[in-house]
Design a protein around this motif. Structure first.
Motif, PDB file in Angstrom:
ATOM      1  N   ARG A  71      57.351  51.654  35.795  1.00  0.00           N
ATOM      2  CA  ARG A  71      57.160  51.074  34.450  1.00  0.00           C
ATOM      3  C   ARG A  71      58.039  51.728  33.407  1.00  0.00           C
ATOM      4  O   ARG A  71      58.292  51.136  32.349  1.00  0.00           O
ATOM      5  N   VAL A  72      58.475  52.952  33.679  1.00  0.00           N
ATOM      6  CA  VAL A  72      59.351  53.643  32.721  1.00  0.00           C
ATOM      7  C   VAL A  72      60.576  52.786  32.408  1.00  0.00           C
ATOM      8  O   VAL A  72      61.079  52.769  31.290  1.00  0.00           O
ATOM      9  N   GLN A  85      60.793  48.665  29.721  1.00  0.00           N
ATOM     10  CA  GLN A  85      60.437  48.880  28.317  1.00  0.00           C
ATOM     11  C   GLN A  85      60.592  47.636  27.454  1.00  0.00           C
ATOM     12  O   GLN A  85      59.931  47.491  26.455  1.00  0.00           O
ATOM     13  N   LEU A 114      60.035  44.389  28.017  1.00  0.00           N
ATOM     14  CA  LEU A 114      59.440  43.155  28.509  1.00  0.00           C
ATOM     15  C   LEU A 114      58.982  42.287  27.351  1.00  0.00           C
ATOM     16  O   LEU A 114      58.535  42.790  26.331  1.00  0.00           O
ATOM     17  N   PRO A 115      59.105  40.975  27.512  1.00  0.00           N
ATOM     18  CA  PRO A 115      58.561  40.100  26.489  1.00  0.00           C
ATOM     19  C   PRO A 115      57.053  40.332  26.380  1.00  0.00           C
ATOM     20  O   PRO A 115      56.371  40.426  27.403  1.00  0.00           O
ATOM     21  N   VAL A 170      54.837  37.369  31.686  1.00  0.00           N
ATOM     22  CA  VAL A 170      55.321  38.430  32.569  1.00  0.00           C
ATOM     23  C   VAL A 170      54.160  39.366  32.882  1.00  0.00           C
ATOM     24  O   VAL A 170      53.419  39.763  31.988  1.00  0.00           O
ATOM     25  N   VAL A 220      53.305  42.841  35.267  1.00  0.00           N
ATOM     26  CA  VAL A 220      53.850  43.894  36.129  1.00  0.00           C
ATOM     27  C   VAL A 220      52.720  44.728  36.699  1.00  0.00           C
ATOM     28  O   VAL A 220      51.847  45.190  35.964  1.00  0.00           O
TER      29      VAL A 220
END
Lengths: 308, 135
Positions: free
Chosen positions: A87-88, A91, A93-94, A99, A101
């Motif tokens: 996830r780092v 950063q 992402l809409p 979306v 994750v």
């Protein structure tokens, strides 16, 4: 996505943990799967898989696609703990429900995915995602489960990934439908890409498909149109050849086999007397009077009606 | 059936000091937890989005910037707004006693100061999550 994000996340936990109710849930969800196109991203640690995935998500989303991501990182074989760090890289992402994750720990699976990664992808599929991207753990040469779990497998390499002899080896280089040579600004990137192309020309084509090699920088974000186009042409190829439908059947076949294997194993070890017999055999082995091979043979004969 | 404690560990706001948060993340991993590390400079919105998608038991935030009285309540409010008031929000950093008390009154869990042994943090999370799951 229509549904509730909290509920989707909870369903994933249920499935991942194999909690009571997971099988029922998957049973109900299965008829709603089959819509999402599945892309796998694999490659050695540090090749830039997460950066590539994060950029790819952005591009697909801009193109109107709802995108689910499952990112797998390794669990410790000693403590079973895990540090999930993908996830780092995610950063930008809409900030909306198009979306989703999810990070997964491999939990003892050694094929580059977690045991339940395919099922978690099913949940994203059923939740209405158009594309599901699976990012494997950083692999060596033989963690190849991803190829059977997705439609298009992308192998990400860097100029430092090795010479042509590495590229000739069995394993990782055989599962790529597309190859990305990332960090294209580095010395030797061009040569690496050409080397892979040369090698691929000499290999027998799987599914009548000769993999494409895309040279790009995931960090700078150049040449993504080329990558998207390559994915799209592989997809068209699979659709036209009928391999896409075949893949779904193959996945179903291996799921059924896995479920039956697990069930039989569990039943066998829960049979009255099996563990006592095992303990007896171990004593005998320790005393030098038997071997694991004859012990296994005897136990199987005794408890499965001689089908050893 | 497998049910490890899942923890989102991260830093929020304009604060680049990540040595401590990495030590804690590693300690939790070594204690058998699944740690999702979010990295630096997260917004509260980002943290809560990740907490929901990852279905974590705990959100552990490190703040050394002095903005804790804004950021902790904001994260709490967002979690509650998404119906995840069951998530344990806790953290650490340079947080004065008075502020700590006030935050705990709002519903924030333990806030650990500099020098806390990581074993204490692990024991706290294990106990707290066992109690919450037992309900």
């Amino acid at each position: 996505m229509g549904g509730d994000r909290v509920a989707l996340a909870r369903a994933m936990t249920l499935v991942e943990n194999g909690s009571p109710g997971a099988a029922d849930l998957l049973d109900r969800v299965y008829p709603r799967t089959g819509h999402a196109y599945r892309i796998g991203i694999t490659g050695p640690p540090g090749a830039g898989k997460s950066t590539l995935v994060s950029r790819l998500v952005g591009e697909l989303w801009k193109g109107g696609s709802k995108v689910g991501v499952v990112a797998v990182d390794p669990s410790s074989p000693f403590t079973r703990g895990a540090l999930l760090g993908d996830r780092v890289r995610f950063q930008d992402l809409p900030d909306n429900s198009d979306v989703f994750v999810r990070s997964m720990a491999s939990r003892g699976s050694s094929g580059g995915l977690a045991f339940k990664t395919g099922e978690v992808c099913d949940l994203l599929d059923a939740a209405g995602m158009d594309t599901v991207i699976v990012e494997t753990v950083g692999v060596g040469q033989s963690e190849l489960d991803v190829a059977a779990a997705v439609h298009t497998t992308i192998v990400v390499l860097v100029p430092e990934s090795g010479d042509e002899v590495q590229a000739m080896k069995a394993g990782l280089m055989e599962i790529g439908d597309l190859f990305v040579v990332n960090k294209s600004d580095r010395l030797g990137a061009e040569r690496m890409a050409r080397g892979i192309e040369d090698m691929l020309r000499l290999s027998p084509a799987r599914h009548d498909w000769i993999p494409t090699v895309v040279l790009l920088s995931a960090l700078r974000g150049d040449r993504f149109p080329e990558l998207l186009e390559a994915i799209e042409s592989h997809r068209s190829h699979l659709e036209e050849s009928g391999d896409l439908a075949e893949l779904k059947t193959e996945t179903a076949r291996s799921r059924i086999r896995d479920l039956i294997d697990a069930c039989i194993r569990q039943q066998f070890w829960a049979t009255d007397g099996v563990n006592e017999q095992l303990d007896k055999a171990l004593e005998l082995i320790a005393a030098g009077g038997s071997s694991p091979y004859s012990a296994a043979d005897e136990i199987i004969k005794k408890f499965t009606g001689g089908r050893g | 059936m497998d049910n490890p404690i899942r923890v989102l560990v991260g830093k929020v706001g304009l604060d680049g000091h990540d040595r401590g948060v990495k030590v804690v993340a590693s300690a939790l991993r070594d204690a058998g937890m699944e740690v999702i590390y979010s990295g630096l400079h997260q917004t509260p919105e980002n943290v809560v989005r990740a907490a929901i998608e990852e279905d974590v038991d705990v959100v552990a935030i490190s703040i050394l910037s002095g903005a804790h009285m804004t950021l902790f309540p904001r994260i709490l409010e967002l979690l509650n707004g998404k119906g995840r008031d069951d998530v344990l929000l806790c953290g650490g950093g340079i947080i004065p006693e008075k502020d700590r008390e006030e935050l705990m009154k709002l519903g924030v869990g333990n806030l650990f100061g500099p020098g806390t042994p990581t074993t204490e943090i692990v024991a706290y999370l294990e106990k707290e999550i066992a109690a919450r799951r037992g309900k």
